[in-house]
Write a protein that holds these residues in place. Structure first.
Motif, PDB file in Angstrom:
ATOM      1  N   LEU A 100       0.822  -1.209   0.000  1.00 53.49           N
ATOM      2  CA  LEU A 100       0.000   0.000   0.000  1.00 53.49           C
ATOM      3  C   LEU A 100       0.854   1.255   0.000  1.00 53.49           C
ATOM      4  CD1 LEU A 100      -2.761   1.352   0.247  1.00 53.49           C
ATOM      5  CD2 LEU A 100      -2.580   1.093   2.739  1.00 53.49           C
ATOM      6  N   ARG A 101       1.986   1.202   0.737  1.00 52.83           N
ATOM      7  CA  ARG A 101       2.878   2.368   0.831  1.00 52.83           C
ATOM      8  C   ARG A 101       3.408   2.772  -0.531  1.00 52.83           C
ATOM      9  NH1 ARG A 101       7.461   1.576   5.069  1.00 52.83           N
ATOM     10  NH2 ARG A 101       5.581   1.419   6.335  1.00 52.83           N
ATOM     11  N   LYS A 102       3.675   1.806  -1.397  1.00 52.04           N
ATOM     12  CA  LYS A 102       4.185   2.103  -2.733  1.00 52.04           C
ATOM     13  C   LYS A 102       3.079   2.503  -3.680  1.00 52.04           C
ATOM     14  CE  LYS A 102       8.276  -0.826  -2.377  1.00 52.04           C
ATOM     15  NZ  LYS A 102       9.016  -1.974  -2.959  1.00 52.04           N
ATOM     16  N   ILE A 152     -11.702  13.627   2.824  1.00 49.92           N
ATOM     17  CA  ILE A 152     -11.478  13.203   1.441  1.00 49.92           C
ATOM     18  C   ILE A 152     -10.282  12.249   1.354  1.00 49.92           C
ATOM     19  CG2 ILE A 152     -10.774  14.018  -0.848  1.00 49.92           C
ATOM     20  CD1 ILE A 152     -12.408  16.559  -0.302  1.00 49.92           C
ATOM     21  N   VAL A 153      -9.176  12.605   2.051  1.00 48.89           N
ATOM     22  CA  VAL A 153      -7.989  11.747   2.051  1.00 48.89           C
ATOM     23  C   VAL A 153      -8.305  10.387   2.657  1.00 48.89           C
ATOM     24  CG1 VAL A 153      -5.667  11.482   2.982  1.00 48.89           C
ATOM     25  CG2 VAL A 153      -6.377  13.681   2.043  1.00 48.89           C
ATOM     26  N   LEU A 154      -9.034  10.399   3.800  1.00 48.21           N
ATOM     27  CA  LEU A 154      -9.394   9.137   4.452  1.00 48.21           C
ATOM     28  C   LEU A 154     -10.288   8.287   3.552  1.00 48.21           C
ATOM     29  CD1 LEU A 154     -10.055  10.360   8.105  1.00 48.21           C
ATOM     30  CD2 LEU A 154      -8.103   9.031   7.271  1.00 48.21           C
ATOM     31  N   LEU A 155     -11.208   8.952   2.841  1.00 44.82           N
ATOM     32  CA  LEU A 155     -12.086   8.231   1.930  1.00 44.82           C
ATOM     33  C   LEU A 155     -11.285   7.571   0.809  1.00 44.82           C
ATOM     34  CD1 LEU A 155     -14.939   7.479   0.997  1.00 44.82           C
ATOM     35  CD2 LEU A 155     -15.050   9.670  -0.219  1.00 44.82           C
ATOM     36  N   ILE A 188      -8.966   2.693  -1.511  1.00 43.68           N
ATOM     37  CA  ILE A 188      -7.793   1.942  -1.967  1.00 43.68           C
ATOM     38  C   ILE A 188      -7.643   0.641  -1.187  1.00 43.68           C
ATOM     39  CG2 ILE A 188      -5.269   1.975  -2.068  1.00 43.68           C
ATOM     40  CD1 ILE A 188      -5.472   4.964  -2.701  1.00 43.68           C
ATOM     41  N   VAL A 189      -7.830   0.726   0.137  1.00 46.19           N
ATOM     42  CA  VAL A 189      -7.725  -0.473   0.976  1.00 46.19           C
ATOM     43  C   VAL A 189      -8.779  -1.506   0.579  1.00 46.19           C
ATOM     44  CG1 VAL A 189      -7.970  -1.347   3.329  1.00 46.19           C
ATOM     45  CG2 VAL A 189      -6.641   0.722   2.898  1.00 46.19           C
ATOM     46  N   LEU A 241      -1.718   4.888  -7.765  1.00 41.95           N
ATOM     47  CA  LEU A 241      -2.542   6.071  -7.454  1.00 41.95           C
ATOM     48  C   LEU A 241      -1.629   7.158  -6.901  1.00 41.95           C
ATOM     49  CD1 LEU A 241      -5.282   7.407  -7.210  1.00 41.95           C
ATOM     50  CD2 LEU A 241      -5.475   6.398  -4.930  1.00 41.95           C
ATOM     51  N   SER A 242      -1.719   8.279  -7.472  1.00 41.54           N
ATOM     52  CA  SER A 242      -0.909   9.409  -6.989  1.00 41.54           C
ATOM     53  C   SER A 242      -1.832  10.529  -6.550  1.00 41.54           C
ATOM     54  CB  SER A 242       0.004   9.932  -8.092  1.00 41.54           C
ATOM     55  OG  SER A 242       0.721  11.053  -7.639  1.00 41.54           O
TER      56      SER A 242
END
Length: 602
Positions: A3-5, A324-327, A332-333, A359-360
């Motif tokens: 996920l980090r990458k 928004i970031v958390l969503l 993604i998760v 995803l960027s």
């Protein structure tokens, strides 16, 4: 892939700080002619320096004022006759004003006394200015008052569009008071309270109470005590006390009650409790008034001391961004989890599916900082000697610390000759606030000291007046900032809410056995309003007097190289610049007019 990458979060904060340096150009003005009123036989008191005349209905009379030009070039003057007004500082103004005549004023002196529109005084000569008086047919009680204002014409200064900074131009005027009476019996003053409501004074919220003098007599030594409460409540919200005010005959003014720095007007119903006194005359009123939502909003938006509090907007915006970031992270998760489940299912069935998700998320935040332009003052020169007989010669500046010692102040373009005449303004210090970095918060700048040709000598800023008439009839010195600092070519044309303050004025002289003039301890300049600086009552102020504004103190500053240093500053001469006021990187100018008057005392 982890996920980090898969998630790339980039946050860039860019801050741009503009540091513009403003250097104050200064200019000096001269008062190149002497003024001597020629008192006629119907002068009520020959000791008075102004025209105080006993008249009759329909009387016509010619008055004379000798104007002496002691320079080697011709001088142009536009004499003006003006009715007396009372400005919102509680000061009687004899100079031309934009205020309308009060509804109780029966006779405007500008309709009764006329004079020449333009006068040319040739070099090294005397011109006798004629004033024509034509009294009304009907008799009246009290006084018809006004002033003859004399100021040398000066060419209009061109605005330098290439220079950043601010300049104050010193100008000088002379006013001869006019008082016409038919009946010498005193008239009892009468005050009336008119409209009460919210307003602004130099872009600061106030509540004003309009006080009106309905009689043709001066109201002297006026004291006012005003309190404002919520209607049907006893708690005092705002309060103002002021004394030593004066009202001209048949005039009105708006007495201001300040709310306090940064305090907003709140809609609602209020009560004003106000008392006024002049010697044995006393008045008291209670008046209800309302501040509407629209009035409060409009005035609060213009008040330069009220900071826009957007903290909740920032908090809400931040929370929304965080959600928004958390969503995005949650999506993604979830997607990764489903992908993993599919991959495991494919493995179970012998199939392989590779899913690469890139995803960027890039977040760029930019912050701009409003910049606040910074300002400074002005300069003028002359020398001092005490005379006890009429004397038209200029008087040179004297040392404000040792008034018996002549000095040579450093002024732009070199020393200027003193104002000629037996009653004169000899010198007014330049007011320079130095070089300062622009700030977006409220700032108070201190004046540089008055410097001299004598190396190392520095004193506080000061103004000097000489009365060599030998008649001890008193005088008044006032100063007026004609308008707010401005530049007509700039995007932001005026420096809204900027305030010059002169504190701790002290009179000094080498005269012995002479009653000193009175100085005003704190003078704040509101554009368009004359305020007293120093005044001499009957029997006072003979000889040469200086009004010294405070003293010098060591103040730590950061110089242009960014190094801290300790320098002398006059902390009693201040310039307040609101951070909220927008500024352009141009030269702003304002004009101070110092007016010496022979008028009715308070």
């Amino acid at each position: 892939m982890s996920l980090r990458k898969n998630i790339l979060v980039m946050t860039t904060l860019v801050m741009m700080v503009l540091q513009l340096i403003l250097i104050l150009p200064v200019s000096a003005s001269e008062f190149n002619f002497a003024v001597v009123p020629q008192k006629p036989g119907n002068q009520i008191d020959l000791k008075k320096g102004y025209f105080d005349l006993k008249m009759t209905p329909c009387q016509e009379q010619q008055l004379s004022v000798a104007l002496t030009n002691s320079t080697n070039k011709a001088i142009s003057i536009h004499p003006k006759i003006a009715m007396t007004t009372t400005n919102d500082s509680g000061v009687v103004d004899y100079s031309p004003s934009k205020k309308k005549a009060d509804e109780t004023l029966k006779y405007n002196i500008a309709d009764i006394v006329t004079t020449e529109k333009k006068v040319i005084i040739e070099a090294d000569s005397t011109y006798v200015l004629k004033l024509m008086v034509k009294m009304p047919k009907e008799s009246f009680k009290g006084s018809i008052t006004g002033g003859l204002s004399l100021q040398e014409d000066e060419p209009e200064k061109k605005v330098d569009t290439q220079t950043s900074g601010m300049a104050i131009d010193n100008r000088y005027a002379y006013v001869v008071g006019l008082s016409l009476r038919e009946d010498l019996k005193p008239v009892k003053p009468e005050l009336k309270l008119n409209k009460v409501g919210p307003a602004q004074r130099n872009f600061r919220n106030v509540i004003t109470a309009n006080l009106q003098n309905t009689e043709a007599t001066y109201v002297n030594q006026l004291k006012v005590d005003a309190k404002i409460m919520r209607k049907n409540d006893t708690e005092v919200l705002y309060e103002s006390k002021k004394d030593m005010m004066q009202m001209a005959p048949n005039t009105n003014f708006n007495y201001p009650i300040a709310l306090g720095t940064g305090e907003k007007l709140k809609p609602g119903k209020y009560t004003l409790d106000i008392s006024a006194a002049s010697y044995k005359n006393k008045w008291h009123w209670k008046e209800d008034f309302t501040i509407t939502d629209d009035e409060a909003s409009a005035l609060n938006a213009k008040d330069v001391t009220i900071e826009d509090n957007n903290i909740w907007l920032y908090i809400i915006s931040g929370l929304v961004l965080l959600l928004i970031v958390l969503l995005i992270i949650w999506l993604i998760v979830v997607k990764k989890k489903r992908t993993e489940q599919r991959r495991m299912k494919m493995i179970k069935y012998g199939k392989h599916l590779t899913i690469v998700a890139l995803l960027s998320v890039t977040a760029v935040a930019t912050a701009t900082v409003p910049v606040a332009a910074e300002e400074t003052g002005t300069d003028y020169a002359s020398n001092g000697a005490v005379e006890f007989v009429p004397n038209n010669d200029p008087v040179k500046p004297v040392d404000p610390i040792d008034p018996g010692k002549p000095v040579d102040p450093l002024t732009p373009g070199g020393p200027n000759p003193g104002t000629p005449g037996p009653l004169s303004i000899d010198f007014a210090s330049s007011i320079e606030f130095g070089t300062n970095k622009i700030s977006s918060v409220d700032e108070v700048y201190y004046a540089n000291p008055q410097l001299y040709k004598e190396e190392g000598k520095a004193t506080a800023n000061y103004v000097q007046v000489t009365d060599n008439r030998g008649v001890s009839t008193g005088w008044d010195l006032k100063v007026k900032q004609e308008a707010q600092f401005e530049n007509a070519t700039a995007k932001y044309k005026t420096l809204k809410g900027s305030v010059i303050t002169l504190n701790n004025g002290q009179a000094a002289s080498n005269s012995e056995g002479v009653t000193a003039p009175t100085t005003v301890k704190s003078v704040s300049l509101n554009p368009g309003e004359s305020v007293p600086v120093m005044s001499a009552a009957d029997g006072a102020g003979d000889g040469t007097w200086v009004d010294v504004f405070g003293g010098l103190k060591k103040v730590e500053i950061v110089n242009e190289e960014g190094v801290k240093e300790s320098v002398n500053k006059n902390t009693d001469v201040q310039l307040e610049v609101p951070g909220k006021t927008p500024k352009s990187a141009v030269e702003y100018r304002a004009q101070l007019t110092w007016t010496l008057s022979e008028v009715a005392s308070n």
